[in-house]
Design an enzyme around this catalytic site. Structure first.
Site, PDB file in Angstrom:
ATOM      1  N   HIS A  32      11.407  -9.257   0.538  1.00 36.66           N
ATOM      2  CA  HIS A  32      11.119  -7.835   0.392  1.00 36.66           C
ATOM      3  C   HIS A  32      12.398  -7.022   0.644  1.00 36.66           C
ATOM      4  CE1 HIS A  32       9.218  -3.913   1.168  1.00 36.66           C
ATOM      5  NE2 HIS A  32       8.209  -4.388   0.466  1.00 36.66           N
ATOM      6  N   ASP A  40       0.848  -1.183   0.000  1.00 39.44           N
ATOM      7  CA  ASP A  40       0.000   0.000   0.000  1.00 39.44           C
ATOM      8  C   ASP A  40       0.890   1.241   0.000  1.00 39.44           C
ATOM      9  OD1 ASP A  40       0.855  -0.216   2.676  1.00 39.44           O
ATOM     10  OD2 ASP A  40      -1.008   0.588   3.477  1.00 39.44           O
ATOM     11  N   PHE A  74       6.882   2.067  -4.217  1.00 41.29           N
ATOM     12  CA  PHE A  74       8.279   2.323  -3.852  1.00 41.29           C
ATOM     13  C   PHE A  74       8.762   3.734  -4.199  1.00 41.29           C
ATOM     14  CE2 PHE A  74       8.274  -2.369  -4.183  1.00 41.29           C
ATOM     15  CZ  PHE A  74       8.719  -2.679  -2.907  1.00 41.29           C
ATOM     16  N   TYR A 117       2.970   4.769   0.708  1.00 41.68           N
ATOM     17  CA  TYR A 117       3.603   5.397   1.863  1.00 41.68           C
ATOM     18  C   TYR A 117       2.563   6.256   2.581  1.00 41.68           C
ATOM     19  CZ  TYR A 117       8.049   4.213  -0.436  1.00 41.68           C
ATOM     20  OH  TYR A 117       9.102   3.568  -1.024  1.00 41.68           O
TER      21      TYR A 117
END
Length: 229
Positions: free
Chosen positions: A186, A64, A77, A66
């Site tokens: 991740h 989701d 990202f 920031y």
């Protein structure tokens, strides 16, 4: 919410009339009226706006947006140019440096990737300020799953980069043998040392594209004021 107007609109039009999407739309409008929500409403669909379906070569799945002020702008990202680079993206840059020799830039603005065919798609497209995962389960996952199914059905090679378990949970949807699926932990500081570093996904993606006679991605994000470090 700014409507999707390129070829994604036709591919996803069946979703808009479904009950879940009508409820999602009402919920999101209410949230923007009553709370601080990110990204700005006009940026919600930027991943689709900046990377038309017919141009998608690589898919990177995030979770989701920031949730701090000024960061999110609709690409997973990525942050706006004058925002501090988040830790996960710094680790992505470190792997790019080790894999392809890219210098680590002074910003986290990934629009250059999006415009080359890298779909930077969060599976949830909105979030309340300072409340990570606060819009999980309101319907976005069903919408982005529909987009993933559209991508899987494309009759051309696409690279899917699945980083972390939530992204890897989408793997059963990706059964088209034309595509390349690459998995790694991740890039978060909590997990990057468990195999994200050294995964060499960027060079593997480009080798796959070149093998299929497609233009590779220029992964180098330049510094804000210069093309060189």
């Amino acid at each position: 919410m700014a409507a999707i107007s390129n070829d994604w609109a036709e591919a996803l039009k069946g979703e808009y009339s479904k009950p879940y999407y009508r409820e999602l739309y009402k919920t999101v409008l209410k949230e923007y009226r009553q709370r601080q929500v990110f990204p700005p409403s006009g940026d919600i669909f930027n991943a689709f706006h900046l990377t038309p379906l017919h141009e998608v070569k690589v898919v990177i799945l995030g979770q989701d947006p920031y949730h701090n002020y000024g960061q999110a702008h609709g690409l997973c990202f990525s942050v706006k140019p004058d925002v501090e680079i988040p830790p996960s993206l710094l680790n992505i840059y470190r792997e790019l440096h080790d894999d392809l020799g890219c210098y680590i830039p002074d910003n986290g603005y990934l629009v250059k990737w999006a415009k080359q065919g890298v779909l930077l798609l969060n599976t949830v497209l909105t979030v309340r300020a300072h409340e990570a995962n606060s819009h999980r389960g309101i319907g976005w996952e069903e919408f982005t799953d529909a987009a993933i199914r559209v991508l899987n059905a494309q009759d051309r090679p696409i690279v899917f980069l699945l980083w972390g378990r939530p992204a890897q949970n989408k793997k059963p949807m990706l059964d088209n043998p034309r595509h390349l699926i690459l998995e790694a932990p991740h890039p978060s500081p909590l997990s990057a040392y468990r195999g994200f570093f050294g995964c060499r996904h960027f060079s593997q993606a480009n080798e796959f594209l070149v093998f299929h006679e497609m233009e590779p991605i220029d992964w180098q994000i330049e510094n804000k004021n210069s093309a060189r470090p």
